[in-house]
Every structure is written in structure tokens, then in C-alpha cells.
Design a protein around this motif. Structure first.
Motif, PDB file in Angstrom:
ATOM      1  N   ARG A  16       0.817  -1.219   0.000  1.00  0.00           N
ATOM      2  CA  ARG A  16       0.000   0.000   0.000  1.00  0.00           C
ATOM      3  C   ARG A  16       0.851   1.270   0.000  1.00  0.00           C
ATOM      4  N   ALA A  17       2.005   1.182   0.637  1.00  0.00           N
ATOM      5  CA  ALA A  17       2.791   2.378   0.933  1.00  0.00           C
ATOM      6  C   ALA A  17       3.313   3.049  -0.337  1.00  0.00           C
ATOM      7  N   GLN A  18       3.161   4.361  -0.404  1.00  0.00           N
ATOM      8  CA  GLN A  18       3.656   5.149  -1.530  1.00  0.00           C
ATOM      9  C   GLN A  18       4.937   5.907  -1.197  1.00  0.00           C
ATOM     10  N   ARG A  19       5.191   6.122   0.096  1.00  0.00           N
ATOM     11  CA  ARG A  19       6.393   6.843   0.503  1.00  0.00           C
ATOM     12  C   ARG A  19       7.064   6.082   1.648  1.00  0.00           C
ATOM     13  N   VAL A  20       8.115   5.347   1.276  1.00  0.00           N
ATOM     14  CA  VAL A  20       8.906   4.587   2.240  1.00  0.00           C
ATOM     15  C   VAL A  20      10.342   5.096   2.172  1.00  0.00           C
ATOM     16  N   HIS A  21      10.937   5.298   3.326  1.00  0.00           N
ATOM     17  CA  HIS A  21      12.344   5.691   3.362  1.00  0.00           C
ATOM     18  C   HIS A  21      13.064   4.743   4.312  1.00  0.00           C
ATOM     19  N   HIS A  22      14.061   4.046   3.797  1.00  0.00           N
ATOM     20  CA  HIS A  22      14.892   3.186   4.637  1.00  0.00           C
ATOM     21  C   HIS A  22      16.172   3.936   4.982  1.00  0.00           C
ATOM     22  N   ILE A  23      16.491   3.992   6.276  1.00  0.00           N
ATOM     23  CA  ILE A  23      17.686   4.707   6.732  1.00  0.00           C
ATOM     24  C   ILE A  23      18.656   3.718   7.380  1.00  0.00           C
ATOM     25  N   VAL A  24      19.902   4.145   7.519  1.00  0.00           N
ATOM     26  CA  VAL A  24      20.946   3.247   8.023  1.00  0.00           C
ATOM     27  C   VAL A  24      20.961   3.178   9.546  1.00  0.00           C
ATOM     28  N   ASP A  25      20.194   4.002  10.237  1.00  0.00           N
ATOM     29  CA  ASP A  25      20.175   3.978  11.694  1.00  0.00           C
ATOM     30  C   ASP A  25      19.694   2.623  12.206  1.00  0.00           C
ATOM     31  N   LYS A  26      20.124   2.257  13.413  1.00  0.00           N
ATOM     32  CA  LYS A  26      19.700   1.015  14.055  1.00  0.00           C
ATOM     33  C   LYS A  26      19.147   1.329  15.452  1.00  0.00           C
ATOM     34  N   PRO A  27      17.935   1.858  15.501  1.00  0.00           N
ATOM     35  CA  PRO A  27      17.369   2.230  16.794  1.00  0.00           C
ATOM     36  C   PRO A  27      16.724   1.074  17.556  1.00  0.00           C
ATOM     37  N   TYR A  28      16.599  -0.080  16.910  1.00  0.00           N
ATOM     38  CA  TYR A  28      15.860  -1.204  17.503  1.00  0.00           C
ATOM     39  C   TYR A  28      16.818  -2.337  17.852  1.00  0.00           C
ATOM     40  N   PHE A  29      16.636  -2.896  19.037  1.00  0.00           N
ATOM     41  CA  PHE A  29      17.449  -4.025  19.489  1.00  0.00           C
ATOM     42  C   PHE A  29      16.560  -5.254  19.603  1.00  0.00           C
ATOM     43  N   TYR A  30      16.856  -6.221  18.752  1.00  0.00           N
ATOM     44  CA  TYR A  30      16.048  -7.432  18.645  1.00  0.00           C
ATOM     45  C   TYR A  30      16.659  -8.529  19.509  1.00  0.00           C
ATOM     46  N   ARG A  31      15.838  -9.093  20.391  1.00  0.00           N
ATOM     47  CA  ARG A  31      16.330 -10.145  21.280  1.00  0.00           C
ATOM     48  C   ARG A  31      15.521 -11.424  21.045  1.00  0.00           C
ATOM     49  N   VAL A  32      16.217 -12.554  20.989  1.00  0.00           N
ATOM     50  CA  VAL A  32      15.535 -13.843  20.971  1.00  0.00           C
ATOM     51  C   VAL A  32      15.674 -14.450  22.360  1.00  0.00           C
ATOM     52  N   ALA A  33      14.559 -14.526  23.077  1.00  0.00           N
ATOM     53  CA  ALA A  33      14.572 -15.091  24.419  1.00  0.00           C
ATOM     54  C   ALA A  33      14.744 -16.601  24.346  1.00  0.00           C
ATOM     55  N   GLU A  34      15.192 -17.181  25.448  1.00  0.00           N
ATOM     56  CA  GLU A  34      15.458 -18.622  25.468  1.00  0.00           C
ATOM     57  C   GLU A  34      14.193 -19.448  25.264  1.00  0.00           C
TER      58      GLU A  34
END
Length: 310
Positions: free
Chosen positions: A197-215
Motif C-alpha cells: 500500500r505504501a507510496q512513501r517509504v524511506h529506509h535509513i541506516v540507523d539502528k534504533p531497535y534491538f532485537y532479542r531472541v529469548a530462550e
């Protein structure tokens, strides 16, 4: 209208929920400009007690409870129903975000009138490296299709569009969309349609999210028959998307076929680790869930697993 609603479903994440919520408030914008909506999906541990305690510190922290365990999709749906933010960020309760990142992210999304501000992330576990893209890159603003299927950047294209926590999303883009309840991989087909659906997407190089896989994550769990059933449910959703064929850009149709075949392969590999009894049960009771026109393909994959049954 608030600038942002962060939607955080939780269940059985007592060791992580406080770090997640505190990271959402350790930010460089006023609390009055955004809200955090936590949804207790009938959590069996002490996660809810922690959230109730944190409500005393953070006045914009809201707490809801599902009437029964709806899984992540149902909980996100409940949060989306009451969200008041111009932008939405779906944050998993065992993950966390970078300190003082919201100001720049929201300013960029607002200044460029973006549907989705997409970004990379860091993985917070050591057993394997999990990256959204092989190399970080800046692309946009562009359509969702041009971003997802861009051939000039490395990495598996599907990782760019099968999770919803990897970007902040304009509420108007998804206001009539809702996640499925009681299912696993609930964001795969949701995110796919969202980017289409999206008409305006911008991908940036920042990494603000920390993804954790719990045990206790399914990634660290021995595969059981229920995990195969999760894949079958996702396969059914992909087949429905193909049958509806509402894609204006045909690249999406080819992409869905690719994801469908990948999911079939994953189900096959998981079924190999199940017992003979579970394989027999699957073939007898669950293969019929797949529309007949597609069933031949999966029989070719799975039939050889059943040969020992006789």
C-alpha cells in the motif's frame, strides 16, 4: 493527535518487560507527545505487576488485557483499536529501543510525509547473526514495492517486509487493517500488504531497535507438530492473497509465490524433526487444510517422510 503510539503486547516476558518499557521512555521528546500501550495477553507470570508499577512513573503508559490468549496478533489489534498517534511503532516486549532516538525518527517521518520510516536493527543475542539486510543503505522516499524489490542492495528481499517492528508506520496507512488472532507469524502477511500500500517509504541506516531472541522463543525450541501447523496456516494466507490477486504491481504476486514456497520448505524441514506418529497425524488430519489445487506440491515434499509408516 499524538505524534506516536508504541504498541507492546506481552506474555511471559517478566525478565525483559521493564527494560523494554523504560527504553521507550528514555527518549528526547516530551511524554505528552506520545503514548505507550501495553497489552497483557493473559500473561501467566509477573509481567503485568511490573507494568502496573511502571504506570506510577509514566503517566502516558496504558495497560489493556485480552479476554483470553489471542497471541500477538490479537493483542496488537486491541492496541491499534485505541491508538491515538499519527505514527505507530509495534515493539515486541522482549526487545528494546535506543535511547533518545524518537526525536530524529519522528522529525524525519513528518518532514518527508512518509508512510513508513524503515530502519535496520541490532540483534541482542550471540548464537547466530540475524540481520535485516546484508548491508546498510539509504533508499527513499520511494514506493513500498521499489524499496522491497530493489535489486541494487544485498540480502533477502523478504526480510525487508515481513516484520512490523522494523519501522514506524503512519496510522492512516493501516487504519483499516488488523492482525489475525490465534496465529503465529501474524505479521508476515500484514506487513506484506502494508508495504504494498505504501507510496512513501524511506529506509535509513540507523539502528534504533534491538532485537532479542529469548530462550523460550520458538527459535530455540525443538520443532513440534504445532510449529508445522503454524506454517500451514501462513501458507493458507499466502494462497488466499494469490487467489484474490489485488496487486497493482505484479512484483508482489511473484514475491508471495516465493514466500509460499519458502514456507512450504520450512514446514517440510520442521516435519522431518517430528516423530513418525506426528507425521502420520499431520498427513491424516492437517494436509486437508490446504486447498486441493495446491496440495500436490506439498505431497511431493512430505510423502517421503511417511514411507516408514507403511
Amino acid at each position: 493527535m499524538l505524534r506516536l503510539s508504541s504498541i507492546v503486547p506481552f506474555s511471559n516476558v517478566e525478565p525483559y518487560i521493564e527494560e523494554c518499557i523504560r527504553s521507550l521512555y528514555n527518549q528526547d521528546i516530551l511524554w505528552e507527545e506520545y503514548e505507550v500501550i501495553c497489552i497483557d495477553d493473559c500473561s501467566p507470570d509477573g509481567s503485568r505487576v511490573i507494568v502496573e508499577r511502571l504506570q506510577q512513573e509514566y503517566p502516558t503508559l496504558k495497560l489493556l488485557r485480552t479476554p483470553e490468549n489471542l497471541r500477538q496478533g490479537g493483542a496488537r489489534k486491541m492496541g491499534l483499536d485505541i491508538a491515538q498517534g499519527k505514527y505507530i511503532w509495534f515493539v515486541d516486549s522482549d526487545d528494546y529501543i535506543k535511547a533518545n532516538c524518537l526525536g530524529n525518527l519522528l522529525q524525519k517521518a513528518e518532514d518527508e510525509h512518509l508512510d513508513i520510516l524503515d530502519f535496520d536493527f541490532d540483534a541482542d543475542y550471540s548464537k547466530q547473526k540475524f540481520v535485516k539486510n546484508v548491508q546498510s543503505f539509504d533508499k527513499g522516499p520511494c514506493s513500498g514495492a521499489d524499496y522491497v524489490f530493489c535489486a541494487n542492495y544485498g540480502g533477502n528481499w523478504s526480510w525487508r517486509c515481513v516484520c512490523v517492528w522494523g519501522g514506524i508506520i503512519r496510522y492512516e496507512l493501516i487504519k483499516d487493517m488488523r492482525f489475525r488472532e490465534y496465529v503465529q507469524y501474524e505479521d508476515n502477511d500484514f506487513a506484506l500488504q502494508m508495504y504494498a500500500r505504501a507510496q512513501r517509504v524511506h529506509h535509513i541506516v540507523d539502528k534504533p531497535y534491538f532485537y532479542r531472541v529469548a530462550e523460550n522463543s520458538t527459535i530455540h525450541t525443538h520443532w513440534e507438530l504445532r510449529h508445522v501447523i503454524y506454517d500451514i496456516a501462513l501458507i493458507k494466507r499466502y494462497i488466499t492473497m494469490l487467489r484474490e490477486d489485488k496487486w497493482e504491481d505484479k512484483r508482489w504476486k511473484h514475491g508471495v509465490r516465493e514466500l509460499l514456497n519458502y514456507s512450504a520448505r520450512q514446514a517440510y524441514l520442521k516435519l522431518k524433526e517430528c516423530s513418525i506418529e506426528e507425521r502420520h497425524k499431520f498427513y491424516r488430519c492437517h494436509l486437508g487444510y490446504i486447498p486441493y489445487s495446491w496440495r500436490w506440491m506439498y505431497r511431493r515434499l512430505w510423502l517421503k517422510l511417511l514411507i516408514p509408516i507403511g
